[in-house]
Design a protein around this motif. Structure first.
Motif, PDB file in Angstrom:
ATOM      1  N   GLU A  37       0.679  -0.982  -0.260  1.00 28.15           N
ATOM      2  CA  GLU A  37      -0.101   0.199  -0.053  1.00 28.15           C
ATOM      3  C   GLU A  37       0.856   1.516   0.301  1.00 28.15           C
ATOM      4  OE1 GLU A  37      -3.854  -1.666   2.510  1.00 28.15           O
ATOM      5  OE2 GLU A  37      -1.941  -0.621   3.694  1.00 28.15           O
ATOM      6  N   ALA A  38       1.752   1.511   0.517  1.00 26.26           N
ATOM      7  CA  ALA A  38       2.865   2.421   1.294  1.00 26.26           C
ATOM      8  C   ALA A  38       3.513   2.771  -0.026  1.00 26.26           C
ATOM      9  CB  ALA A  38       3.709   2.232   2.401  1.00 26.26           C
ATOM     10  N   THR A  39       4.209   1.550  -1.213  1.00 24.93           N
ATOM     11  CA  THR A  39       4.451   1.455  -2.487  1.00 24.93           C
ATOM     12  C   THR A  39       3.331   2.710  -3.310  1.00 24.93           C
ATOM     13  OG1 THR A  39       6.009  -0.085  -1.829  1.00 24.93           O
ATOM     14  CG2 THR A  39       6.220   0.850  -4.027  1.00 24.93           C
ATOM     15  N   ALA A  40       2.517   1.712  -3.331  1.00 23.89           N
ATOM     16  CA  ALA A  40       1.501   1.930  -4.399  1.00 23.89           C
ATOM     17  C   ALA A  40       1.040   3.353  -4.023  1.00 23.89           C
ATOM     18  CB  ALA A  40       0.403   1.419  -4.381  1.00 23.89           C
ATOM     19  N   SER A  41       1.438   4.125  -3.108  1.00 23.00           N
ATOM     20  CA  SER A  41       0.596   5.009  -2.480  1.00 23.00           C
ATOM     21  C   SER A  41       1.773   6.492  -3.387  1.00 23.00           C
ATOM     22  CB  SER A  41       0.398   5.888  -1.308  1.00 23.00           C
ATOM     23  OG  SER A  41       1.744   5.354  -0.494  1.00 23.00           O
ATOM     24  N   GLN A  42       3.238   5.621  -2.964  1.00 20.59           N
ATOM     25  CA  GLN A  42       4.358   6.505  -3.871  1.00 20.59           C
ATOM     26  C   GLN A  42       4.615   6.699  -5.535  1.00 20.59           C
ATOM     27  OE1 GLN A  42       8.264   4.844  -2.476  1.00 20.59           O
ATOM     28  NE2 GLN A  42       9.377   5.436  -4.579  1.00 20.59           N
ATOM     29  N   TYR A  43       3.955   6.018  -5.892  1.00 22.10           N
ATOM     30  CA  TYR A  43       3.821   5.766  -7.519  1.00 22.10           C
ATOM     31  C   TYR A  43       2.728   6.809  -7.723  1.00 22.10           C
ATOM     32  CZ  TYR A  43       7.609   3.591  -7.910  1.00 22.10           C
ATOM     33  OH  TYR A  43       9.067   2.773  -7.586  1.00 22.10           O
ATOM     34  N   ALA A  44       1.658   6.258  -7.211  1.00 19.52           N
ATOM     35  CA  ALA A  44       0.449   7.552  -7.637  1.00 19.52           C
ATOM     36  C   ALA A  44       0.875   8.700  -6.873  1.00 19.52           C
ATOM     37  CB  ALA A  44      -0.686   6.830  -6.950  1.00 19.52           C
ATOM     38  N   ILE A 204      -6.121   0.645  -3.395  1.00 14.30           N
ATOM     39  CA  ILE A 204      -6.036   1.931  -2.829  1.00 14.30           C
ATOM     40  C   ILE A 204      -6.484   3.640  -4.026  1.00 14.30           C
ATOM     41  CG2 ILE A 204      -4.623   1.060  -1.780  1.00 14.30           C
ATOM     42  CD1 ILE A 204      -2.576   3.105  -2.274  1.00 14.30           C
ATOM     43  N   ILE A 205      -5.668   3.968  -4.828  1.00 13.45           N
ATOM     44  CA  ILE A 205      -6.344   4.288  -5.776  1.00 13.45           C
ATOM     45  C   ILE A 205      -8.020   4.622  -5.942  1.00 13.45           C
ATOM     46  CG2 ILE A 205      -5.762   5.977  -7.457  1.00 13.45           C
ATOM     47  CD1 ILE A 205      -3.341   4.426  -8.238  1.00 13.45           C
ATOM     48  N   TRP A 206      -8.557   3.680  -6.538  1.00 17.11           N
ATOM     49  CA  TRP A 206     -10.016   3.859  -6.906  1.00 17.11           C
ATOM     50  C   TRP A 206     -10.893   4.287  -5.431  1.00 17.11           C
ATOM     51  CZ3 TRP A 206      -7.244   0.050  -9.685  1.00 17.11           C
ATOM     52  CH2 TRP A 206      -7.842  -0.872  -8.954  1.00 17.11           C
ATOM     53  N   ASN A 207     -10.789   3.811  -4.402  1.00 18.97           N
ATOM     54  CA  ASN A 207     -11.551   2.569  -2.713  1.00 18.97           C
ATOM     55  C   ASN A 207     -11.521   4.090  -2.266  1.00 18.97           C
ATOM     56  OD1 ASN A 207      -9.096   2.605  -1.111  1.00 18.97           O
ATOM     57  ND2 ASN A 207      -9.425   0.431  -1.427  1.00 18.97           N
ATOM     58  N   GLY A 208     -10.419   4.903  -2.129  1.00 23.32           N
ATOM     59  CA  GLY A 208     -10.760   5.821  -1.652  1.00 23.32           C
ATOM     60  C   GLY A 208      -9.888   5.801  -0.580  1.00 23.32           C
ATOM     61  N   GLN A 209      -9.151   4.702   0.219  1.00 24.91           N
ATOM     62  CA  GLN A 209      -8.027   5.269   1.111  1.00 24.91           C
ATOM     63  C   GLN A 209      -7.093   6.091   0.637  1.00 24.91           C
ATOM     64  OE1 GLN A 209      -6.649   0.802   1.090  1.00 24.91           O
ATOM     65  NE2 GLN A 209      -5.417   1.257   3.402  1.00 24.91           N
ATOM     66  N   LEU A 215      -2.650   7.968   4.927  1.00 24.58           N
ATOM     67  CA  LEU A 215      -2.298   6.450   3.741  1.00 24.58           C
ATOM     68  C   LEU A 215      -1.435   8.050   2.663  1.00 24.58           C
ATOM     69  CD1 LEU A 215      -0.369   4.334   2.391  1.00 24.58           C
ATOM     70  CD2 LEU A 215      -2.451   4.551   1.214  1.00 24.58           C
ATOM     71  N   LEU A 216      -2.465   9.486   2.733  1.00 29.14           N
ATOM     72  CA  LEU A 216      -2.166  10.453   2.067  1.00 29.14           C
ATOM     73  C   LEU A 216      -1.109  11.077   2.449  1.00 29.14           C
ATOM     74  CD1 LEU A 216      -2.468  12.388  -0.812  1.00 29.14           C
ATOM     75  CD2 LEU A 216      -4.346  13.250   1.273  1.00 29.14           C
ATOM     76  N   PHE A 217      -0.119  11.694   3.778  1.00 30.73           N
ATOM     77  CA  PHE A 217       0.714  12.046   4.139  1.00 30.73           C
ATOM     78  C   PHE A 217       2.006  11.325   3.225  1.00 30.73           C
ATOM     79  CE2 PHE A 217       3.919  11.391   7.196  1.00 30.73           C
ATOM     80  CZ  PHE A 217       4.435  13.012   7.392  1.00 30.73           C
ATOM     81  N   PHE A 218       2.210   9.514   3.557  1.00 29.33           N
ATOM     82  CA  PHE A 218       2.904   9.180   3.561  1.00 29.33           C
ATOM     83  C   PHE A 218       2.860   8.707   1.924  1.00 29.33           C
ATOM     84  CE2 PHE A 218       1.953   6.909   7.365  1.00 29.33           C
ATOM     85  CZ  PHE A 218       2.601   7.231   8.580  1.00 29.33           C
ATOM     86  N   GLY A 219       2.214   8.091   1.137  1.00 27.72           N
ATOM     87  CA  GLY A 219       1.992   8.626  -0.453  1.00 27.72           C
ATOM     88  C   GLY A 219       3.201   9.818  -1.042  1.00 27.72           C
ATOM     89  N   LEU A 220       2.401  11.474   0.005  1.00 29.00           N
ATOM     90  CA  LEU A 220       2.878  12.401  -0.471  1.00 29.00           C
ATOM     91  C   LEU A 220       4.934  12.437  -0.328  1.00 29.00           C
ATOM     92  CD1 LEU A 220      -0.047  14.887   0.877  1.00 29.00           C
ATOM     93  CD2 LEU A 220       1.203  14.479  -1.663  1.00 29.00           C
TER      94      LEU A 220
END
Length: 297
Positions: A37-44, A204-209, A215-220
């Motif tokens: 999930e963290a990796t997916a948020s990073q690239y998204a 995680i991109i389309w389910n709102g998570q 997770l948005l903070f970690f993704g940023l």
């Protein structure tokens, strides 16, 4: 003619930004998220940030020839595959050993560069690689690790991550005419997102998570330091420095990763690890210092 230290410095900053990623991912995992999930948020988020920069600064994709587009796409593929296989190696290896295997990209990248340019490693490059190899083993703290029980898949994924990152450096060190740094970053981040989405947690991109939780903070954070900053700086500096020296300078990722884990995660740091970090830094700066002295004579 004076040796320009700006481009090696940019490579060091780019590799240093990679060094803090593992600590950020561990913090995210401590908050209940998976590494996928963290990796997916990073690239998204990284792609979204690249898209915003592109819209603000350009809004029009450059016209690329087939070779230039191929280099950029393959660099993006390697960006994604490095993250995938490295995360897979962590399922079989201690984190310290996974880091050591990843950092074999230094000599792999050097040999790839020598093969492509039909040359032998210079004396300074050879000495530098020796320092890096010894320093990496000491800094990662694997002297007392029992290697006999480790599955072959761990070795395979670990070395695959090193090969993938070494190839990424080579593709990214190729200059492409008519393309800006932001355009290159956009294309590479998009390709990497596609690759990651095939193997990680794209839902995680389309389910709102992603946008409705912490997770948005970690993704940023991961997107800035794992996608935008390193790709932009590598795209600027790697073509100027060359694939061989870029591979050596990128070793800065290891000391930064260890220091970040000590400061944020309160992990212990031994005397051997400190010696290893010093050896890595010496091996990293040696070719640059010698090149500066040579050109200043």
């Amino acid at each position: 003619m004076k040796f320009n230290l700006v481009y090696p410095l940019l490579i060091i900053i780019a590799s240093s930004s990679y060094g803090i990623l593992s600590t950020i991912v561990k913090v995210a995992m401590n908050r209940g998220y998976t590494s996928a999930e963290a990796t997916a948020s990073q690239y998204a988020i990284g792609f979204l940030l690249a898209l915003i920069l592109f819209i603000i600064t350009q809004r029009k994709l450059p016209k690329l020839n087939r070779t230039g587009l191929l280099f950029i796409v393959l660099a993006g593929v390697c960006t994604g595959t490095t993250g995938i296989v490295y995360n897979q190696s962590l399922n079989y290896l201690p984190a310290s050993l996974a880091v050591v295997l990843l950092f074999q990209f230094t000599w792999i990248g050097m040999f790839i560069d020598c093969f492509l340019r039909k040359r032998l490693p210079s004396r300074s490059e050879t000495i530098s690689l020796i320092f890096l190899f010894i320093g990496t083993i000491l800094a990662a703290g694997i002297i007392d690790v029992d290697l006999s029980t480790i599955a072959w898949q761990g070795w395979a994924f670990g070395l695959a991550s090193a090969l993938s990152f070494a190839i990424f450096i080579q593709f990214n060190s190729r200059p492409v005419e008519g393309v800006t740094t932001i355009s290159r970053t956009l294309i590479m981040s998009f390709v990497a997102l596609v690759i990651i989405s095939l193997f990680s947690s794209p839902e995680i991109i389309w389910n709102g998570q992603l946008f409705g939780t912490e997770l948005l903070f970690f993704g940023l954070t991961l997107g800035v330091f794992g996608i935008i900053l390193p790709i932009v700086l590598f795209s600027i500096a790697a073509p100027k420095v060359g694939g061989g020296l870029t591979s050596i300078l990128s070793a800065m990722e290891l000391p930064v990763a260890i220091i970040a884990s000590v400061l944020v995660l309160r992990e212990t740091l031994t005397i051997l690890q400190i010696i290893g970090i010093v050896l890595v830094i010496v091996g990293m700066v040696l070719p640059t210092v010698l090149a500066q002295k040579k050109t200043s004579v």
